[in-house]
Design a protein around this motif. Sequence first.
Motif, PDB file in Angstrom:
ATOM      1  N   PRO A   1      42.988  24.537  39.712  1.00 29.98           N
ATOM      2  CA  PRO A   1      43.630  25.367  38.682  1.00 29.98           C
ATOM      3  C   PRO A   1      43.123  25.078  37.270  1.00 29.98           C
ATOM      4  CG  PRO A   1      45.257  24.648  40.275  1.00 29.98           C
ATOM      5  CD  PRO A   1      43.956  23.979  40.657  1.00 29.98           C
TER       6      PRO A   1
ATOM      7  N   TYR B   1      42.652  33.261  41.981  1.00 30.97           N
ATOM      8  CA  TYR B   1      43.855  33.289  41.149  1.00 30.97           C
ATOM      9  C   TYR B   1      44.045  34.668  40.539  1.00 30.97           C
ATOM     10  CZ  TYR B   1      40.678  32.440  37.165  1.00 30.97           C
ATOM     11  OH  TYR B   1      39.673  32.518  36.233  1.00 30.97           O
ATOM     12  N   GLU B   2      42.999  35.522  40.722  1.00 29.78           N
ATOM     13  CA  GLU B   2      43.094  36.918  40.308  1.00 29.78           C
ATOM     14  C   GLU B   2      42.201  37.694  41.265  1.00 29.78           C
ATOM     15  OE1 GLU B   2      42.001  40.377  37.378  1.00 29.78           O
ATOM     16  OE2 GLU B   2      40.689  39.007  38.475  1.00 29.78           O
TER      17      GLU B   2
ATOM     18  N   ARG C   1      40.494  27.508  35.914  1.00 28.04           N
ATOM     19  CA  ARG C   1      40.770  28.924  35.696  1.00 28.04           C
ATOM     20  C   ARG C   1      40.450  29.287  34.251  1.00 28.04           C
ATOM     21  NH1 ARG C   1      46.621  29.383  38.836  1.00 28.04           N
ATOM     22  NH2 ARG C   1      45.755  28.994  40.916  1.00 28.04           N
TER      23      ARG C   1
ATOM     24  N   GLN D   1      42.862  34.737  31.159  1.00 26.26           N
ATOM     25  CA  GLN D   1      44.268  34.810  31.558  1.00 26.26           C
ATOM     26  C   GLN D   1      45.150  35.350  30.433  1.00 26.26           C
ATOM     27  OE1 GLN D   1      45.661  31.807  34.726  1.00 26.26           O
ATOM     28  NE2 GLN D   1      44.219  30.670  33.480  1.00 26.26           N
TER      29      GLN D   1
ATOM     30  N   THR E   1      47.296  39.225  40.010  1.00 24.07           N
ATOM     31  CA  THR E   1      47.197  37.760  40.016  1.00 24.07           C
ATOM     32  C   THR E   1      47.937  37.171  41.216  1.00 24.07           C
ATOM     33  OG1 THR E   1      49.191  37.450  38.708  1.00 24.07           O
ATOM     34  CG2 THR E   1      47.149  37.731  37.491  1.00 24.07           C
ATOM     35  N   VAL E   2      47.475  35.998  41.638  1.00 26.12           N
ATOM     36  CA  VAL E   2      48.120  35.318  42.754  1.00 26.12           C
ATOM     37  C   VAL E   2      49.569  34.986  42.407  1.00 26.12           C
ATOM     38  CG1 VAL E   2      48.034  33.322  44.279  1.00 26.12           C
ATOM     39  CG2 VAL E   2      45.934  34.284  43.401  1.00 26.12           C
ATOM     40  N   ALA E   3      49.789  34.629  41.141  1.00 24.96           N
ATOM     41  CA  ALA E   3      51.133  34.257  40.721  1.00 24.96           C
ATOM     42  C   ALA E   3      52.087  35.424  40.882  1.00 24.96           C
ATOM     43  CB  ALA E   3      51.103  33.800  39.260  1.00 24.96           C
TER      44      ALA E   3
ATOM     45  N   GLN F   1      50.987  27.643  31.715  1.00 32.32           N
ATOM     46  CA  GLN F   1      49.583  27.689  32.146  1.00 32.32           C
ATOM     47  C   GLN F   1      49.119  26.314  32.583  1.00 32.32           C
ATOM     48  OE1 GLN F   1      46.631  29.367  29.658  1.00 32.32           O
ATOM     49  NE2 GLN F   1      48.032  30.925  28.902  1.00 32.32           N
TER      50      GLN F   1
ATOM     51  N   HIS G   1      33.868  27.433  39.034  1.00 36.41           N
ATOM     52  CA  HIS G   1      34.565  28.724  38.993  1.00 36.41           C
ATOM     53  C   HIS G   1      33.599  29.801  39.464  1.00 36.41           C
ATOM     54  CE1 HIS G   1      36.139  32.370  36.982  1.00 36.41           C
ATOM     55  NE2 HIS G   1      37.321  31.763  36.952  1.00 36.41           N
TER      56      HIS G   1
ATOM     57  N   HIS H   1      37.213  36.979  49.625  1.00 36.32           N
ATOM     58  CA  HIS H   1      38.384  36.132  49.411  1.00 36.32           C
ATOM     59  C   HIS H   1      38.515  35.051  50.480  1.00 36.32           C
ATOM     60  CE1 HIS H   1      40.666  37.868  45.954  1.00 36.32           C
ATOM     61  NE2 HIS H   1      39.715  38.766  46.103  1.00 36.32           N
TER      62      HIS H   1
ATOM     63  N   ASN I   1      38.662  36.600  40.576  1.00 36.52           N
ATOM     64  CA  ASN I   1      38.367  35.276  40.027  1.00 36.52           C
ATOM     65  C   ASN I   1      38.874  34.140  40.909  1.00 36.52           C
ATOM     66  OD1 ASN I   1      37.072  35.568  37.200  1.00 36.52           O
ATOM     67  ND2 ASN I   1      38.655  37.157  37.279  1.00 36.52           N
TER      68      ASN I   1
END
Lengths: 599, 419
Positions: free
Chosen positions: B262, B253-254, B265, B270, B336-338, B418, B203, B242, B257
């Motif tokens: 995954p 993912y952020e 993470r 989170q 966040t990517v989500a 998650q 990470h 990035h 971060n």
Amino acid sequence: MDTIRNFCIIAHIDHGKSTLADRLIQRCGGVHDRDFRDQILDSMDIERERGITIKSNTITLPYEAQDGKTYSLNLIDTPGHVDFSHEVRRSLMSCEGALLLIDASQGVEAQTMANLYLALEYDLEIIPVINKIDLPSADVERVREEIDSELGLDPFEVVLCSAKTGVGIDDVLEAVVQKLPAPVGDPNAPTKALLFDAQYDIYRGVVMLVRVREGSLRKGQELFMMHSKKRYTVEELGHLLLERVAGKELGTGTVGYIIAGVKSVQDIAIGDTITDFDQPASEPLPGYKEAKPVVFSSMYPVSSDDYEDLVKGLDKLHLNDASLTYEKDSSAALGFGFRCGFLGLLHLEVVQERLEREHGLSLLLSAPSVRYEIVLKTGEEVAIDNPSLLPDPTEIETSAEPYIKAAVMMPERYIGTVMELCRERRGENTAFTYLTPGRVELTSEMPLAEVLFDFYDRLKTVTQGYGSFDYDMLDYRITDLVKVDILVNQERVDALSQLVHRDKARARALHYCERLEETIPRQQFKIPIQGVIGGTVIARTTINAFRKDVTAKCYGGDISRKRKLIEKQKEGKKRMKMVGSVEIPQEAFLAVLKSDAGK
Amino acid sequence: MPSLSTEANRQSDVPLAGLYIHVPFCSAICPYCDFAVLVGGHEQRRHFVDSLLLEIALYADLELSGLGPVCFDTIYLGGGTPSMLTPDDLGRIFDALRRTVDLTADAKISLEANPEDVTSASLQAWRRLGVATLSLGVQSFDGDELRVLGRRHSPEDAIRSIKQAVAAGFDSVSVDLIFGLPDQDTSTLRRNLEQAVALAPDHISSYELEIHPRTTFGKQHARGELHELPEGQQAELFLLTHRVLAEAGYPAYEVSNFARHPRYRSQHNQKYWRHVPYVGLGPSAHSFDGQQRWWNERHLAKWQRQIEAGHRPVAGRERLSTQDLALETLMLSLRTVAGLDLSSFEARFDFDLVAHNRALVEQLDREGLLRLHDNLLAPTLEGFAVADGLAAGFSLQGLGRQAVRSTSRSIDKRLDRQV
């Protein structure tokens, strides 16, 4: 009548007019020390803050002179700005003399000149007073010389004083008594009184300020207004000390007030001649001119929730300001508002400021416009002061715009730059005459629209403050009128549309685009700003997108702080108007109206 | 009420919360840091741990409003420099936690450590104590940059500490980097990123240098001695970070971060971004129960005085309105990517965000800053760079006229999602 003196004080701004008035009032015991406050005659906050007088005011001072007699000195306070010149004129019309106040260190300045000439127009006796003689930088001899050479007044008649310290105040009062003439007029003639101003009192309705020229006014008398043709009965009259002091009669030559059941200032015409209904005078007093709005602008509340407050605010201002007109208007960008008419730009600013201050409103204004006269191909004539109402260009036969006769007084050395400025502003028949050696008056026939947009600022800049400016409405002349629209991010912002002469369209559009570029905050995307006539782009600028604003850390749980930052950002947006997906801040609507002189 | 917990006796609707412990000590204060930190001697640190144990005891019967008893599945020690605490002190803290609060059997412990504190002995001790994730405050691999940042380790220390940590068998090793130093250019940043990637941590966090007013950098900035990188360059470095990390197998993912899978993470961080409850212990730590947020005394002495008087050392609290919660959800999701799940946003706040911001969403989509698909509103990379402005641009007018719907169920659902 021999013991009456009616006078005013005229001065360049900051030469100490209000302080001298304060001191005269105190010296004559017009006010107890405990009630005293500075600028006592300026009752509005805005007058005190800006140091300007907007409404006329008056006070009667009892003064025991050195000759042992007690005089009634009526001090009439006058506004000092060209927008309010009709009020100045009417105030001057009610005086026999004027104190021309000059700062001992600044000397003769532009406004000194303009005011002097205005006073001379009404045949007033002038007493030059040099004020602020206590200042270390005071140069009394130089100023005395200027009074002689520049103003053509007798330097030996000059009275010296310091309104601040009180030195020379008695000399000023003695000069008023000895040098100013007593009023003249036939006490036995039919009543003839000048209505020179009016105030609205929430308990009593309209309080009229009057100067009795001939005959007298009595309680219970039936009055007739010679211009508005209305009839009233005097309920109360008297003199104005700091408060109203009722009496039985206002004799020839006096200044005082009348309350006669007038409900609203709209019902009367300032400048009207008041006479007796049963025994009317044959002729009204000369010089009556209706105060007509010449500048129009739409006002919108920033928050549409404030619309009702805007209605209330305008209604209330209107009670005391007959020259303000307003009617409902609406804008796609700004929502509901009012189309308002003003005497000039300062009048507009003052109304805006009073609405914002006294009613807690936050307002947006559209570009000020004059009233155009349009003849359609059908032969129909329409008057247009709102760009959104301009008929389609193909339907228009001719357009005409109002012209003024502008008079600029200035030292000789500025004549070149001022003539250039007039030419730039489409001035015609520009001419000048020497008033005294070294001092000229320039006259020019100019479109009023050219004066609305920063002319006064530019004049002050190019003459370094020495140019004074006044104007009279002249006539309507054929013009080549176009409507310039402003597109922000492809969306037309109707409140930024304006009517301009074709030759000025490009420059004005560019000015708008540039001001908007400076004031609209950058957003995450590029924002094109365009000035267009019909479908043709005549000016454009672009606001670049910002590319990086994200804060790196959002952990450790302190989300509140971050949310508050974003809330602050959002709060800032509340004072903005959303047009499409772009927020336009209030400042942007104001900035476009500002001059770019000096840039 | 001490409880030896197992997952079996946990009520099904009790959300799994996060526990944060702030260790406010450093061997020196970095000139950019605005966290609650101080330089403390051995005695002071021991006294701090004593106080912390008392604070933990104050949370023995913790119930979060509306949620009932709370159970934690992440523990995060941050600071400051938690690695300055002795293994003995760390052990006392973990023992106290296990004795006092409800933890899941597989609760994950994360520890922030400075490279100079990493030795084979300390690594072994942390492993024995059950630390699952080691987060190393490397910041840079460039000697000059480390000096500017006032760090006490050398590039060699940094490299050695990562190698040793990776070899020590933690569940995951994370490397913290800082970019955007006043004179940084793309090539120094690229070298830093490539060096980090070459050491194969699980990470990476890459934070942009922020200049805060009360710090040494802030004062130098005010005096004109230190210049912030111009926005254009900030954007360039941000985007470079990035791109380089994504290409090297560390997708973001952020905003700051990156993880090479995954599963690496940060479970704990989170929670902050998803409005999951968390409790913070130690000076200045923040807590959140789904409706209220509160924060501890920032100064060590004040914090200690409160605890010794038998009170929770809370300095302030706020109850979040529906508007507040919605704005936070928006602002956090867009980092966040989500992205933002529009249907759960609407279910939670009874507000159709896109319907109320149609023109803006279309414009942002046209500009390539946001994508709307499958009822998700997700920022693009360029959108990430301006995420603050994105959040501020949305209108939430009219939201919150009705009471907010219960959050506990949706929190559970989101936890389940998650990875």
